[in-house]
Design an enzyme around this catalytic site. Structure first.
Site, short mmCIF file in Angstrom:
data_model
loop_
_atom_site.label_atom_id
_atom_site.label_comp_id
_atom_site.label_asym_id
_atom_site.label_seq_id
_atom_site.Cartn_x
_atom_site.Cartn_y
_atom_site.Cartn_z
CB SER A 87 -0.95 0.01 1.20
OG SER A 87 -1.93 -0.98 1.03
CG HIS A 262 -4.14 -8.30 4.56
ND1 HIS A 262 -3.04 -8.91 3.99
CD2 HIS A 262 -4.07 -7.00 4.22
CE1 HIS A 262 -2.33 -7.99 3.32
NE2 HIS A 262 -2.95 -6.82 3.43
MG MG Z 1 -4.59 1.88 3.16
ZN ZN Z 2 -2.68 -4.93 2.51
#
Ligand code: MG
Ligand code: ZN
Length: 362
Positions: A87, A262
């Protein structure tokens, strides 16, 4: 031999024909630059590719916000260092237009700090804001304000937020990175002494500028316990930033779509997708009414390797299946609405999104 000559002749004619067609095209028309929007709202669903969007569509009674966009495209998300981005590099690519190494915030792959769209548009006199449901210091929101070689240097990233003179509104979590610091500094007190208005809830915000709302020490709670925090925070941000005469730039992140994926938790994922969908609907309602706002919804990467299958192969059920607890390299969607939106169709690099927005805003 004759066959080859014939083939050659045909392809030569084809080249001639295609050239004669392309002469009609002016090379300067790759961007449609009018009309120019006053406001830009960029929404990032962290970990949201088409499977996550379809999860929302499959589980919604009514048409989703995604189906309100007239223009859709797809973006490639690989980073400079990895086939699969994290990210930090994904957020930096979207925020700055530079592909960088996984883990890095607001820097190119040579560790040189690069300006974000938030900073560039702020210098043009536009008001700016960031809304997230994670730490405000987490990789995605940090990419728009901070510069750091390592996304996990949260206290340094919080310091960058405190020092930034380019951001007018911050809403999210991560209060502990401002108050429980190794250097002993209370950054919230410091920011208030420098003119910021600090709150820990979304209610009774009287000021219109320099507003920081940190509603949690860590990440915000997950959905549904978070209630309508993200749509409410986004509506509040729009109300405050829309008072700007020179327009505004707002980044809104559906941060926890990634967390749910996740965890391979489809209930959490669907709840987060519906929350992001509700938020997009609020934003589109604003943009429709305003008529001068470009809205882009995209993602930094896919998370979970999500798909839907019928385990019995009868094509009658749609069970969710995750193939990883990590990220995948899938293309991510780009949804566009408003003035300039027609420039966001086709397959693009994630770095093209911001470059195109800046071109439109020139
Ligand atoms: Mg984020
Ligand atoms: Zn992630």
């Amino acid at each position: 031999m004759k066959k080859y000559i014939l083939l050659f002749t045909i392809s030569f004619i084809t080249i001639l024909l295609s050239n004669s067609c392309s002469t009609h095209k002016d090379s300067s028309t790759s961007y449609n630059i009018s009309p120019k929007p006053s406001n830009v709202i960029l929404m990032i669903g962290d970990g949201m590719s088409t499977p996550q969007v379809y999860a929302a569509i499959l589980t919604s009674e009514n048409a989703t916000s995604f189906e309100r966009f007239p223009i859709t495209g797809l973006a490639k998300t690989y980073s400079k260092s990895h086939k699969i981005t994290d990210s930090a590099a994904g957020g930096t690519a979207i925020a700055t237009g530079h592909k960088t190494n996984n883990g890095m915030i607001g820097m190119d792959s040579d560790s040189i700090p690069v300006p974000s769209i938030l900073e560039i548009l702020s210098e043009k006199g536009m008001k700016t804001g960031v809304v997230a449901t994670s730490y405000i210091t987490h990789a995605t929101p940090a990419s728009f304000v901070a510069k750091n070689i390592n996304r996990n240097n949260y206290e340094e990233i919080a310091m960058d937020f405190a020092k930034s003179d380019k951001v007018n509104l911050l809403i999210g979590g991560g209060r502990k990175h401002f108050t429980e610091r190794k250097d002993g500094t209370n950054l919230i007190e410091q920011m208030v002494s420098e003119g910021w208005n600090y709150y820990d809830t979304l209610t009774n915000i009287n000021e219109n500028d320099k507003i920081m709302i940190l509603a949690s020490d860590g990440h915000l709670p997950s959905c549904p316990s978070r209630g309508n925090f993200l749509p409410d925070a986004s509506v509040l941000a729009l109300e405050k930033l829309n008072k700007s005469e020179k327009g505004f730039f707002l980044m809104i992140e559906g941060s926890q779509i990634d967390f749910a994926a996740h965890n391979n938790d489809s209930t959490y994922l669907v709840d987060e997708m519906h929350d992001f969908d509700n938020t997009i609907n609020k934003v589109l309602d604003f943009a429709e009414k305003d008529g001068n706002t470009l809205v882009i919804v995209t993602a930094d990467h896919e998370t979970g390797g999500l798909t839907m299958i019928d385990p019995n192969g009868r094509y009658t059920e749609t069970y969710f299946r995750f193939s990883t607890g990590s990220h995948s390299p899938l293309l991510v969607p780009v949804f566009a609405f408003g003035p300039g939106s027609e420039n966001f169709s086709g397959i693009m690099e994630n770095t093209d999104i911001i470059k195109t927005i800046l071109k439109i805003m020139e």
